[in-house]
Design an enzyme around this catalytic site. Sequence first.
Site, mmCIF file in Angstrom:
data_model
loop_
_atom_site.group_PDB
_atom_site.id
_atom_site.type_symbol
_atom_site.label_atom_id
_atom_site.label_comp_id
_atom_site.label_asym_id
_atom_site.label_seq_id
_atom_site.Cartn_x
_atom_site.Cartn_y
_atom_site.Cartn_z
ATOM 1 N NE ARG A 9 -3.823 -0.073 2.015
ATOM 2 C CZ ARG A 9 -4.852 0.195 2.767
ATOM 3 N NH1 ARG A 9 -5.098 -0.534 3.829
ATOM 4 N NH2 ARG A 9 -5.654 1.191 2.484
ATOM 5 C CB CYS A 10 4.140 1.950 1.264
ATOM 6 S SG CYS A 10 5.475 3.162 1.316
ATOM 7 C CB THR A 11 3.901 5.621 -3.190
ATOM 8 O OG1 THR A 11 2.487 5.824 -3.172
ATOM 9 C CG2 THR A 11 4.456 6.054 -4.526
ATOM 10 N NE ARG A 14 1.995 1.183 -5.299
ATOM 11 C CZ ARG A 14 1.312 1.990 -4.487
ATOM 12 N NH1 ARG A 14 0.860 1.528 -3.328
ATOM 13 N NH2 ARG A 14 1.071 3.229 -4.826
#
Length: 113
Positions: A9-11, A14
């Site tokens: 869920r973390c940019t 990712r």
Amino acid sequence: MITIYHNPRCTKSREGLQILENSGKDFEVIKYLDEPISEAKLKEIISLLGIKPINLVRKNEAIWKSDYKGKKLTDDEIISTMINNPKLIERPIVVNNGKATIGRPPSLIIEII
């Protein structure tokens, strides 16, 4: 083997995963919110990072602000807090060959792979 401690869920996490995928190297993904990190493993990671436990804490998380901010905590208490609240662990963390980095910015990952 390269390991990434990843939160999908973390940019930034990712982006870090993308760097590893693009590297063509084998790596292991540990989704640490689903697969909790043991105390021993977290201590090992902190040692590899060469930082104090407090420097691995995401201090802008609501739970940190409401329950821990401003309190005098020992290193062991901070580690225990991260184990009990894995959202507090900075991400992504990449470990490779006895070295580790927090991928903030994600380009730091390139230096250890």
